[in-house]
Design a protein around this motif. Structure first.
Motif, PDB file in Angstrom:
ATOM      1  N   HIS A   1      26.319  11.453   8.194  1.00  0.00           N
ATOM      2  CA  HIS A   1      26.391   9.950   8.015  1.00  0.00           C
ATOM      3  C   HIS A   1      26.858   9.763   6.589  1.00  0.00           C
ATOM      4  CE1 HIS A   1      22.529  10.744   6.659  1.00  0.00           C
ATOM      5  NE2 HIS A   1      22.509   9.455   6.089  1.00  0.00           N
TER       6      HIS A   1
ATOM      7  N   ASP B   1      25.847   6.832   3.562  1.00  0.00           N
ATOM      8  CA  ASP B   1      24.805   5.848   3.442  1.00  0.00           C
ATOM      9  C   ASP B   1      25.512   4.665   3.088  1.00  0.00           C
ATOM     10  OD1 ASP B   1      22.869   7.785   3.773  1.00  0.00           O
ATOM     11  OD2 ASP B   1      22.510   8.037   1.657  1.00  0.00           O
TER      12      ASP B   1
ATOM     13  N   HIS C   1      27.037  13.312   4.812  1.00  0.00           N
ATOM     14  CA  HIS C   1      26.033  14.305   4.514  1.00  0.00           C
ATOM     15  C   HIS C   1      25.253  14.334   5.798  1.00  0.00           C
ATOM     16  CE1 HIS C   1      24.332  10.493   3.062  1.00  0.00           C
ATOM     17  NE2 HIS C   1      23.214  10.956   3.241  1.00  0.00           N
TER      18      HIS C   1
HETATM   19 FE   LIG Z   1      21.787   9.592   4.041  1.00  0.00          FE
END
Ligand SMILES: [Fe+2]
Ligand SMILES: O=C(O)CCC(=O)C(=O)O
Length: 181
Positions: free
Chosen positions: A113, A115, A161
């Motif tokens: 995903h 952030d 990540h």
């Molecule tokens: Fe994350």
């Protein structure tokens, strides 16, 4: 990993070092303090599960735990300075952290995903587990958490990540999302 970087990158103490692009990593927190927070987090029972949009399966905001919150507060100025020095733009505001817990099993890792933050700083509280590496496949980097180590990277699509599944033990990470004000 893709370009042959070692799975464990142990950098010098007390500062964040650039690993790749704007990815920073280093042992900047006291391992003993990290372990104390890890102990409190281990015995805390009130983890939420499957919290909607949050990609982490099990976590809690540290404002829910006065003991952990007061230990975090002893580091808050240092965290703020580290963020400002590393990001080199201001003002940047750390949000109330959450502690993510990973145990062996179906939710033992975290899928790839990006952030939704200006920056993310993660304070690793322990290292006595197997698996649980933080992986940045597009950068060819995999980081093995240890007590007191921290990683910092920009949010957004350039820094996807994932957390490898924990095979044994319990991974505890304090995640500090940083917004740009
Ligand atoms: Fe994350
Ligand atoms: O726990 C980790 O190592 C990564 C956590 C993470 O990426 C997140 O909470 O967004």
């Amino acid at each position: 990993m893709r370009n042959g970087r070692p799975a464990n990158i142990e950098m010098g103490a007390d500062m964040l070092n650039r690993v790749a692009a704007e990815l920073y990593w280093g042992r900047i927190f006291d391992p003993g303090l990290s372990a104390r927070i890890a102990d409190l987090a281990t015995s805390f029972s009130d983890y939420e599960r499957d919290r909607g949009a949050n990609p982490v399966g099990e976590d809690f905001r540290i404002s829910e735990h006065p003991g952990i919150f007061s230990l975090y507060r002893t580091q808050e100025d240092f965290i703020r300075e580290t963020i400002l020095e590393t990001a080199n733009t201001r003002p940047l505001t750390p949000q109330t952290p959450y502690i993510a817990r990973y145990l062996p099993g179906p939710r033992g890792g975290l899928d790839m995903h990006a952030d939704n933050s200006a920056w993310t700083l993660i304070w690793y509280l322990n290292g006595n587990f197997s698996g649980g590496e933080l992986m940045f496949p597009t950068l060819g980097v995999s980081l093995k958490p240890r007590a007191g180590m921290a990683v910092m990277f920009p949010g957004g699509v350039l820094y996807p990540h994932a957390s490898a599944p924990v095979a044994k033990g319990c991974k505890l990470a304090m995640v500090i999302m940083v917004d740009r004000k």
